[in-house]
Design a protein around this motif. Sequence first.
Motif, PDB file in Angstrom:
ATOM      1  N   LEU A 139      -8.984  -1.150   1.116  1.00 48.68           N
ATOM      2  CA  LEU A 139      -8.016  -0.395   1.902  1.00 48.68           C
ATOM      3  C   LEU A 139      -7.391  -1.236   3.012  1.00 48.68           C
ATOM      4  CD1 LEU A 139     -10.342   2.728   2.227  1.00 48.68           C
ATOM      5  CD2 LEU A 139      -8.385   2.520   0.674  1.00 48.68           C
TER       6      LEU A 139
ATOM      7  N   GLN B 227      -1.227  -2.565   2.674  1.00 45.08           N
ATOM      8  CA  GLN B 227      -0.390  -1.491   2.152  1.00 45.08           C
ATOM      9  C   GLN B 227      -0.376  -1.520   0.630  1.00 45.08           C
ATOM     10  OE1 GLN B 227       0.838   0.905   4.154  1.00 45.08           O
ATOM     11  NE2 GLN B 227       1.359   1.961   2.225  1.00 45.08           N
TER      12      GLN B 227
ATOM     13  N   LEU C 200      -3.348   0.301  -0.583  1.00 45.28           N
ATOM     14  CA  LEU C 200      -3.185   1.757  -0.472  1.00 45.28           C
ATOM     15  C   LEU C 200      -2.304   2.298  -1.593  1.00 45.28           C
ATOM     16  CD1 LEU C 200      -2.725   2.278   3.395  1.00 45.28           C
ATOM     17  CD2 LEU C 200      -4.821   2.289   2.050  1.00 45.28           C
ATOM     18  N   GLU C 201      -1.298   1.540  -1.988  1.00 45.86           N
ATOM     19  CA  GLU C 201      -0.431   1.978  -3.077  1.00 45.86           C
ATOM     20  C   GLU C 201      -1.214   2.087  -4.386  1.00 45.86           C
ATOM     21  OE1 GLU C 201       2.698   3.084  -3.022  1.00 45.86           O
ATOM     22  OE2 GLU C 201       2.565   2.920  -0.835  1.00 45.86           O
TER      23      GLU C 201
ATOM     24  N   LYS D 130      -3.426   5.222  -4.164  1.00 42.80           N
ATOM     25  CA  LYS D 130      -2.607   6.434  -4.312  1.00 42.80           C
ATOM     26  C   LYS D 130      -2.386   6.796  -5.772  1.00 42.80           C
ATOM     27  CE  LYS D 130       1.180   6.841  -1.917  1.00 42.80           C
ATOM     28  NZ  LYS D 130       2.442   6.495  -1.199  1.00 42.80           N
TER      29      LYS D 130
ATOM     30  N   GLY E 281      -5.206   0.925   6.217  1.00 39.16           N
ATOM     31  CA  GLY E 281      -5.748   2.272   6.081  1.00 39.16           C
ATOM     32  C   GLY E 281      -6.323   2.860   7.348  1.00 39.16           C
TER      33      GLY E 281
ATOM     34  N   PHE F 215      -5.565   6.334   9.106  1.00 34.48           N
ATOM     35  CA  PHE F 215      -6.033   7.610   8.570  1.00 34.48           C
ATOM     36  C   PHE F 215      -7.456   7.961   9.021  1.00 34.48           C
ATOM     37  CE2 PHE F 215      -2.963   6.130   5.275  1.00 34.48           C
ATOM     38  CZ  PHE F 215      -2.031   7.155   5.416  1.00 34.48           C
TER      39      PHE F 215
ATOM     40  N   CYS G 280      -4.158   8.531   2.472  1.00 31.17           N
ATOM     41  CA  CYS G 280      -3.093   7.800   1.778  1.00 31.17           C
ATOM     42  C   CYS G 280      -2.652   8.528   0.512  1.00 31.17           C
ATOM     43  CB  CYS G 280      -3.529   6.372   1.464  1.00 31.17           C
ATOM     44  SG  CYS G 280      -4.640   6.171   0.074  1.00 31.17           S
ATOM     45  N   ARG G 281      -3.509   9.379  -0.026  1.00 33.81           N
ATOM     46  CA  ARG G 281      -3.149  10.152  -1.225  1.00 33.81           C
ATOM     47  C   ARG G 281      -2.563  11.527  -0.884  1.00 33.81           C
ATOM     48  NH1 ARG G 281      -5.550   8.691  -6.168  1.00 33.81           N
ATOM     49  NH2 ARG G 281      -5.881  10.885  -6.744  1.00 33.81           N
TER      50      ARG G 281
END
Length: 419
Positions: free
Chosen positions: A318, A321, A324-325, A328, A352, A355, A394-395
């Motif tokens: 995490l 970015q 994270l993609e 997701k 991350g 969050f 992130c989701r």
Amino acid sequence: KLAVRGVVRPPFIARADMASLTLSDLGRIGLPLFAGAPMALRPAEVPPNEGGGYSGGSSSSRAPVPAAVLARAPEAAGKGGKPAPAAVAAPAAGRGAGMAGSACALGTPLIDIGANLLDPMFRGEYRGKPRHQVDLPAVMQRAAAAGVGQIMVTAGSLEEAREALALCRSAPRDGSWPELVCTVGVHPTRCGEFEAWAEGPDAYLAALLAAGQEGADGPCVAVGEFGLDYDRLQFCSKDVQLKFFERQLVELAAPLGLPLFLHCRTGEAAQDLASILEKHVARLPERPGAVHSFDGSLEDAMRFVKLGFCIGINGCSLRTQENLEVVKQLPGESIVIETDAPWCGIKATHAGHKFVRSAWDEVKKPEKWEDGKCVNGRCEPCHLRQVLEVVAGCRGEDVEALAAQTTANARRIFFRGQS
């Protein structure tokens, strides 16, 4: 008298003193016994852990202290070589005790599918130097208070597999600790141990299989941590890793019928790992396992998912970015979460981190250790809650719903008979 062979030597007993211990001595201090082959010399240089791998340290420096001993361990050296306060058990913890944030308890117990509880940091040793007392009981109680119900203790060698079994069997079962289970297998950066073993690679594999069989009806729930690591070839060549990954797959995982706990570092390693798994797909268990500490591409992740594997997500998954993609877009039924403690914590510089909603009181340095507080930079199983929060954030998913999903996924793979 009992020979040194067959006894897990805790760090506070000198090797020379082991031969003089009697069975009553062993019972008094809580040392577990196991049957097995004599120790083999391990290479002088061992790999450091940069996430998802072995944490380093010599064999003798990494021996875990059984739970029966941890709560009353002798004094450890503190700052400046002065004795630290005598070890004490963590105070009775309520739900979420020690948390600095406002997170409320979850309805679903979380499962940490990978934590290096044998690491010296959990007995106060950092980079070979004692900094504070043994505090694994406090670490475990914090995890239980944070809602962690089960932890898989990862092993990376034959010796560690035996140590992990001993730790799991000696852990409290009164609810003050999460339930501990473990793996058996050899980390890719340590596959040189097969060839360095005094009795040869075949004997090493046979001893691994025996350890797995010994624990298969109890604490041992997976084969691992094994796989491929092309990021640290200075510790073990690619050819040796490939050879003994495949041999463990065929001669250890297949006979045991347990799910796999896989290590994969670099895109090239992911391609080779997937190719070998596809070659032996008929040997894989119905629920194949998980690729832990995953930080690769979505394409690589989906290749593993198509083989039936889940994807293990921790702080190292995490960081960016791009990470994270990938998270997701993973199927919800293929996500499991882990800490890889004491490594892979979520840092303020990670993408991350925005969050994260929960936090724990901590000291800035190990030598400033205080009872009831975490140590900055040392990830703990209680921080699994933060991994959950980042994945949910992130989701765009509800934390409680994701907790239920990831726990169900982990139970489906690693905990047969649980749903």
